[in-house]
Design a protein around this motif. Sequence first.
Motif, PDB file in Angstrom:
ATOM      1  N   MET A 130       1.040  -1.034  -0.289  1.00 26.07           N
ATOM      2  CA  MET A 130      -0.385  -0.406   0.010  1.00 26.07           C
ATOM      3  C   MET A 130       0.973   0.941   0.367  1.00 26.07           C
ATOM      4  SD  MET A 130      -3.281  -0.201  -0.281  1.00 26.07           S
ATOM      5  CE  MET A 130      -4.589  -1.306   0.104  1.00 26.07           C
ATOM      6  N   THR A 164       2.286   1.776  -3.554  1.00 27.36           N
ATOM      7  CA  THR A 164       1.371   2.551  -4.288  1.00 27.36           C
ATOM      8  C   THR A 164       0.833   3.687  -3.870  1.00 27.36           C
ATOM      9  OG1 THR A 164       0.449  -0.009  -4.453  1.00 27.36           O
ATOM     10  CG2 THR A 164      -0.782   2.107  -5.034  1.00 27.36           C
ATOM     11  N   TYR A 165       1.276   4.292  -2.885  1.00 29.03           N
ATOM     12  CA  TYR A 165       0.459   5.199  -2.765  1.00 29.03           C
ATOM     13  C   TYR A 165       1.611   5.957  -3.024  1.00 29.03           C
ATOM     14  CZ  TYR A 165       0.236  10.097   0.361  1.00 29.03           C
ATOM     15  OH  TYR A 165       0.092  10.968   0.333  1.00 29.03           O
ATOM     16  N   TYR A 170      -4.840   3.602  -9.230  1.00 29.91           N
ATOM     17  CA  TYR A 170      -4.582   3.685  -8.430  1.00 29.91           C
ATOM     18  C   TYR A 170      -5.612   2.953  -7.340  1.00 29.91           C
ATOM     19  CZ  TYR A 170      -3.550   5.626  -3.449  1.00 29.91           C
ATOM     20  OH  TYR A 170      -2.947   6.314  -1.974  1.00 29.91           O
ATOM     21  N   ARG A 171      -6.789   3.775  -7.445  1.00 32.31           N
ATOM     22  CA  ARG A 171      -8.051   2.953  -6.765  1.00 32.31           C
ATOM     23  C   ARG A 171      -7.922   1.631  -7.359  1.00 32.31           C
ATOM     24  NH1 ARG A 171     -10.271   8.589  -8.889  1.00 32.31           N
ATOM     25  NH2 ARG A 171     -11.120   6.853 -10.599  1.00 32.31           N
ATOM     26  N   THR A 178      -6.086  -0.356  -7.834  1.00 34.79           N
ATOM     27  CA  THR A 178      -4.859  -1.281  -7.602  1.00 34.79           C
ATOM     28  C   THR A 178      -5.162  -1.602  -5.964  1.00 34.79           C
ATOM     29  OG1 THR A 178      -3.204  -0.315  -8.950  1.00 34.79           O
ATOM     30  CG2 THR A 178      -2.370  -1.094  -7.164  1.00 34.79           C
ATOM     31  N   CYS A 179      -5.289  -0.261  -4.720  1.00 39.69           N
ATOM     32  CA  CYS A 179      -6.049  -0.304  -3.846  1.00 39.69           C
ATOM     33  C   CYS A 179      -7.322  -1.422  -3.344  1.00 39.69           C
ATOM     34  CB  CYS A 179      -6.019   1.367  -2.700  1.00 39.69           C
ATOM     35  SG  CYS A 179      -4.591   2.571  -3.089  1.00 39.69           S
ATOM     36  N   ASN A 180      -8.027  -1.138  -4.557  1.00 32.62           N
ATOM     37  CA  ASN A 180      -8.934  -2.467  -4.219  1.00 32.62           C
ATOM     38  C   ASN A 180      -8.723  -3.502  -4.124  1.00 32.62           C
ATOM     39  OD1 ASN A 180     -10.916  -0.394  -3.657  1.00 32.62           O
ATOM     40  ND2 ASN A 180     -11.347  -0.032  -5.521  1.00 32.62           N
ATOM     41  N   GLY A 196      -6.645  -4.671  -0.996  1.00 35.04           N
ATOM     42  CA  GLY A 196      -7.366  -4.745  -0.383  1.00 35.04           C
ATOM     43  C   GLY A 196      -7.995  -5.816   0.244  1.00 35.04           C
ATOM     44  N   ARG A 228      -4.522  -4.546   3.893  1.00 34.95           N
ATOM     45  CA  ARG A 228      -4.756  -3.914   4.432  1.00 34.95           C
ATOM     46  C   ARG A 228      -4.433  -3.605   5.536  1.00 34.95           C
ATOM     47  NH1 ARG A 228      -7.614   0.767   1.711  1.00 34.95           N
ATOM     48  NH2 ARG A 228      -8.558   0.663  -1.007  1.00 34.95           N
TER      49      ARG A 228
END
Length: 357
Positions: free
Chosen positions: A244, A247-248, A261-262, A264-266, A269, A274
């Motif tokens: 995370m 990625t940020y 980005y969204r 990849t974060c999903n 998670g 997360r």
Amino acid sequence: MRKGLTKIELANILGVTERTVHKYETRGAPNGSAQSLAAVLEFPNGYFSRSGAPDIEARAVNFRAGRSTTRRERDAALAAGASGMEVNSWISGHFVLPKINVPQLGEETPQLAAIMLREAWGLGTKPLPNLIQLCESRGIRVYGLPPLAEPVDAYSLWHGGVPYIFLARRKTPERTRFDVAHELGHLVLHKHRELETTSQQEDEANRFASEFLIPRDSIVEYLPRNPTVDDIFKIKNAFKVSAMALTYAVHQAGRMTDWIYRTTCNKLGQLGYRTGEPDGMDHFEQSKVFPQVFRSEKHGQVDVERIASELALPADDVHALTLGVQLRAVDARIPVRIPQVAASHTPEPREHLRLVR
């Protein structure tokens, strides 16, 4: 404070009034009370006749976990820090520690300060080595925190011209590594900037840590634009950061679109990144100073019990403060897992193409 007790609670346990406990703290307690205090607080009798304990002011400290902690936990962390400073004085009196080399860069932006510190320490843009040992090599004293204080995660301060980091290791090794970089940011940026708000300093320390661990130049060098999750996994293990966090950092560097980005974060998670770090670092980074202290016989055999005895501190506290380096006896019925340390490899930079006319 170390035991997480209020004056009223301690008074009730001792069978005295709150006013009596206040008098003990401000004017001193009669010698006859040492035994009862030692029994209740689980400190050696000799501790209560010692003088000159370091004083750490709460307003001089930003706790990593911030508002999510209780007053008891913060008080315990500060009291443990005072004991850590006493342990440091003992070690400094018997051993030569590295000279302090922590430049003050509070006039710079957090990102530029991180770049300048890498330059000053000769680190380039490659993945950083063991962060605890890196800090120790520059004269920063890194100590652990006992269980009651662990919820604060970490804090740092300058005291008597010496930089300290106090660290809990209760989450993932990657998160703890980020905590060390975050506290290093406070030491570099905020030594002379006490008037800023806590939220401002925390944000600056986070931005410093991100740039220090994963420089933008490294992102360009090692990752393509809009990297895949597999790309993230490959590089995050090399830089020893969380998926995370990487990625940020890639998104903040302008190397990943908002939509990707969204997405990849999903995906991360859904894979459990997360709340943890599957297939991440399998051990916490260790100190180099404490093993050398405990191996040395220059000043006679040094162990946790000797330091605790000479400082009249609980041995369990000294064990926690020295990051649990010295092995201690465990119940034979409790299985002990010895982690297998995997070899780490620095990834090769991506090949860069150039237009030939």
